[in-house]
Design a protein around this motif. Structure first.
Motif, PDB file in Angstrom:
ATOM      1  N   PHE A   1     -12.471  31.928-116.126  1.00 55.33           N
ATOM      2  CA  PHE A   1     -13.598  31.950-115.202  1.00 55.33           C
ATOM      3  C   PHE A   1     -13.390  31.015-114.018  1.00 55.33           C
ATOM      4  CE2 PHE A   1     -15.194  33.170-119.350  1.00 55.33           C
ATOM      5  CZ  PHE A   1     -15.776  34.388-119.052  1.00 55.33           C
ATOM      6  N   ASP A   2     -12.169  30.637-113.737  1.00 58.23           N
ATOM      7  CA  ASP A   2     -11.895  29.788-112.585  1.00 58.23           C
ATOM      8  C   ASP A   2     -12.172  30.561-111.305  1.00 58.23           C
ATOM      9  OD1 ASP A   2     -11.119  27.745-114.217  1.00 58.23           O
ATOM     10  OD2 ASP A   2      -8.967  27.992-113.885  1.00 58.23           O
ATOM     11  N   ASP A   3     -12.732  29.873-110.340  1.00 61.69           N
ATOM     12  CA  ASP A   3     -13.007  30.493-109.047  1.00 61.69           C
ATOM     13  C   ASP A   3     -11.770  30.326-108.180  1.00 61.69           C
ATOM     14  OD1 ASP A   3     -15.419  29.960-106.368  1.00 61.69           O
ATOM     15  OD2 ASP A   3     -14.151  31.656-106.855  1.00 61.69           O
ATOM     16  N   THR A   4     -10.917  31.329-108.174  1.00 57.84           N
ATOM     17  CA  THR A   4      -9.679  31.245-107.408  1.00 57.84           C
ATOM     18  C   THR A   4      -9.769  32.007-106.094  1.00 57.84           C
ATOM     19  OG1 THR A   4      -8.811  33.135-108.618  1.00 57.84           O
ATOM     20  CG2 THR A   4      -8.226  30.936-109.442  1.00 57.84           C
ATOM     21  N   ALA A   5     -10.944  32.604-105.820  1.00 57.43           N
ATOM     22  CA  ALA A   5     -11.103  33.351-104.572  1.00 57.43           C
ATOM     23  C   ALA A   5     -11.095  32.384-103.395  1.00 57.43           C
ATOM     24  CB  ALA A   5     -12.413  34.131-104.599  1.00 57.43           C
ATOM     25  N   PRO A   6     -10.504  32.797-102.281  1.00 53.54           N
ATOM     26  CA  PRO A   6     -10.506  31.911-101.115  1.00 53.54           C
ATOM     27  C   PRO A   6     -11.931  31.646-100.662  1.00 53.54           C
ATOM     28  CG  PRO A   6      -9.734  34.112-100.528  1.00 53.54           C
ATOM     29  CD  PRO A   6      -9.888  34.078-102.021  1.00 53.54           C
ATOM     30  N   GLY A   7     -12.154  30.445-100.143  1.00 53.22           N
ATOM     31  CA  GLY A   7     -13.489  30.063 -99.699  1.00 53.22           C
ATOM     32  C   GLY A   7     -13.989  30.964 -98.584  1.00 53.22           C
ATOM     33  N   GLU A   8     -15.235  31.315 -98.680  1.00 52.12           N
ATOM     34  CA  GLU A   8     -15.838  32.171 -97.667  1.00 52.12           C
ATOM     35  C   GLU A   8     -16.212  31.323 -96.455  1.00 52.12           C
ATOM     36  OE1 GLU A   8     -19.581  35.269 -97.278  1.00 52.12           O
ATOM     37  OE2 GLU A   8     -19.157  34.288 -99.160  1.00 52.12           O
ATOM     38  N   ASP A   9     -16.091  31.895 -95.300  1.00 53.54           N
ATOM     39  CA  ASP A   9     -16.464  31.215 -94.066  1.00 53.54           C
ATOM     40  C   ASP A   9     -17.948  30.853 -94.124  1.00 53.54           C
ATOM     41  OD1 ASP A   9     -16.569  30.367 -91.370  1.00 53.54           O
ATOM     42  OD2 ASP A   9     -17.130  32.396 -90.740  1.00 53.54           O
ATOM     43  N   PRO A  10     -18.304  29.557 -93.950  1.00 58.82           N
ATOM     44  CA  PRO A  10     -19.710  29.145 -94.045  1.00 58.82           C
ATOM     45  C   PRO A  10     -20.629  29.905 -93.093  1.00 58.82           C
ATOM     46  CG  PRO A  10     -18.287  27.219 -93.919  1.00 58.82           C
ATOM     47  CD  PRO A  10     -17.429  28.420 -93.701  1.00 58.82           C
ATOM     48  N   MET A  11     -20.162  30.217 -91.898  1.00 60.53           N
ATOM     49  CA  MET A  11     -21.009  30.938 -90.949  1.00 60.53           C
ATOM     50  C   MET A  11     -21.279  32.356 -91.431  1.00 60.53           C
ATOM     51  SD  MET A  11     -21.854  28.615 -89.028  1.00 60.53           S
ATOM     52  CE  MET A  11     -22.865  29.494 -87.876  1.00 60.53           C
ATOM     53  N   SER A  12     -20.314  32.965 -92.094  1.00 58.39           N
ATOM     54  CA  SER A  12     -20.516  34.302 -92.634  1.00 58.39           C
ATOM     55  C   SER A  12     -21.538  34.262 -93.776  1.00 58.39           C
ATOM     56  CB  SER A  12     -19.176  34.857 -93.086  1.00 58.39           C
ATOM     57  OG  SER A  12     -19.241  35.527 -94.286  1.00 58.39           O
ATOM     58  N   ARG A  13     -21.489  33.193 -94.598  1.00 61.39           N
ATOM     59  CA  ARG A  13     -22.483  33.042 -95.673  1.00 61.39           C
ATOM     60  C   ARG A  13     -23.879  32.914 -95.090  1.00 61.39           C
ATOM     61  NH1 ARG A  13     -21.877  28.616 -99.807  1.00 61.39           N
ATOM     62  NH2 ARG A  13     -23.499  29.839-100.755  1.00 61.39           N
ATOM     63  N   ILE A  14     -24.026  32.142 -94.017  1.00 65.19           N
ATOM     64  CA  ILE A  14     -25.333  31.961 -93.394  1.00 65.19           C
ATOM     65  C   ILE A  14     -25.838  33.302 -92.860  1.00 65.19           C
ATOM     66  CG2 ILE A  14     -26.518  30.908 -91.420  1.00 65.19           C
ATOM     67  CD1 ILE A  14     -24.730  28.411 -91.946  1.00 65.19           C
ATOM     68  N   GLY A  15     -24.936  34.082 -92.251  1.00 65.34           N
ATOM     69  CA  GLY A  15     -25.320  35.408 -91.747  1.00 65.34           C
ATOM     70  C   GLY A  15     -25.767  36.322 -92.870  1.00 65.34           C
ATOM     71  N   ASP A  16     -25.042  36.302 -93.997  1.00 64.80           N
ATOM     72  CA  ASP A  16     -25.419  37.124 -95.152  1.00 64.80           C
ATOM     73  C   ASP A  16     -26.780  36.714 -95.681  1.00 64.80           C
ATOM     74  OD1 ASP A  16     -23.014  38.458 -94.941  1.00 64.80           O
ATOM     75  OD2 ASP A  16     -22.045  37.348 -96.579  1.00 64.80           O
ATOM     76  N   ALA A  17     -27.022  35.402 -95.771  1.00 71.97           N
ATOM     77  CA  ALA A  17     -28.315  34.916 -96.259  1.00 71.97           C
ATOM     78  C   ALA A  17     -29.426  35.312 -95.290  1.00 71.97           C
ATOM     79  CB  ALA A  17     -28.275  33.398 -96.437  1.00 71.97           C
ATOM     80  N   GLY A  18     -29.156  35.212 -94.004  1.00 72.70           N
ATOM     81  CA  GLY A  18     -30.155  35.601 -93.010  1.00 72.70           C
ATOM     82  C   GLY A  18     -30.543  37.064 -93.141  1.00 72.70           C
ATOM     83  N   ARG A  19     -29.561  37.938 -93.340  1.00 72.37           N
ATOM     84  CA  ARG A  19     -29.842  39.365 -93.528  1.00 72.37           C
ATOM     85  C   ARG A  19     -30.642  39.598 -94.805  1.00 72.37           C
ATOM     86  NH1 ARG A  19     -25.050  39.568 -91.239  1.00 72.37           N
ATOM     87  NH2 ARG A  19     -23.816  39.621 -93.140  1.00 72.37           N
ATOM     88  N   PHE A  20     -30.279  38.884 -95.880  1.00 70.49           N
ATOM     89  CA  PHE A  20     -31.004  39.026 -97.145  1.00 70.49           C
ATOM     90  C   PHE A  20     -32.480  38.694 -96.956  1.00 70.49           C
ATOM     91  CE2 PHE A  20     -32.861  36.928-100.831  1.00 70.49           C
ATOM     92  CZ  PHE A  20     -32.770  37.941-101.776  1.00 70.49           C
ATOM     93  N   PHE A  21     -32.765  37.530 -96.360  1.00 68.20           N
ATOM     94  CA  PHE A  21     -34.155  37.116 -96.204  1.00 68.20           C
ATOM     95  C   PHE A  21     -34.904  37.984 -95.202  1.00 68.20           C
ATOM     96  CE2 PHE A  21     -32.455  33.253 -98.183  1.00 68.20           C
ATOM     97  CZ  PHE A  21     -33.334  33.200 -99.244  1.00 68.20           C
ATOM     98  N   ALA A  22     -34.218  38.479 -94.186  1.00 66.12           N
ATOM     99  CA  ALA A  22     -34.871  39.391 -93.242  1.00 66.12           C
ATOM    100  C   ALA A  22     -35.294  40.668 -93.953  1.00 66.12           C
ATOM    101  CB  ALA A  22     -33.928  39.703 -92.083  1.00 66.12           C
ATOM    102  N   ASN A  23     -34.465  41.134 -94.898  1.00 65.60           N
ATOM    103  CA  ASN A  23     -34.783  42.365 -95.628  1.00 65.60           C
ATOM    104  C   ASN A  23     -35.912  42.195 -96.632  1.00 65.60           C
ATOM    105  OD1 ASN A  23     -32.911  43.921 -94.284  1.00 65.60           O
ATOM    106  ND2 ASN A  23     -31.278  43.476 -95.723  1.00 65.60           N
TER     107      ASN A  23
END
Length: 105
Positions: free
Chosen positions: A52-74
């Motif tokens: 269960f190690d998280d070996t995925a490359p880190g996501e761009d913080p700005m992209s995470r903020i955009g995804d969260a913004g879309r989630f809350f807008a919806n």
């Protein structure tokens, strides 16, 4: 591992149940329920061998903020920005969010 302490989490949901009244009418009722579980962080568990190690490359913080913004807008929630605290105002049904700088993480 022996001696580790878990954290309690609660799952909330509901299920539908059909009941027949004395007159023979069927009534469908929503029955809410809570279920508590004790969970552990993967660092607290021996023998996982990295499954269960998280070996995925880190996501761009700005992209995470955009995804969260879309989630809350919806969600359709009314979100107000400003002030120094984050909270939900139940009486007026809105979410208050301070500036991004007010958050530590």
């Amino acid at each position: 591992r022996k001696g580790e302490t878990g954290t309690t989490v609660v799952f909330a949901s509901s299920f539908s149940r059909t009941e027949t009244t004395e007159t023979g009418t069927e009534i469908e009722q929503d029955v809410p329920f809570l279920k508590a579980y004790t969970v552990f962080n993967t660092d607290q568990i021996a023998g996982l061998n990295g499954r269960f190690d998280d070996t995925a490359p880190g996501e761009d913080p700005m992209s995470r903020i955009g995804d969260a913004g879309r989630f809350f807008a919806n969600t359709g929630a009314l979100i107000r920005h400003g002030g120094s605290a984050a909270y939900y105002a139940a009486q007026r049904d809105y979410i208050q969010m301070p500036c991004l700088d007010a958050f530590r993480d």
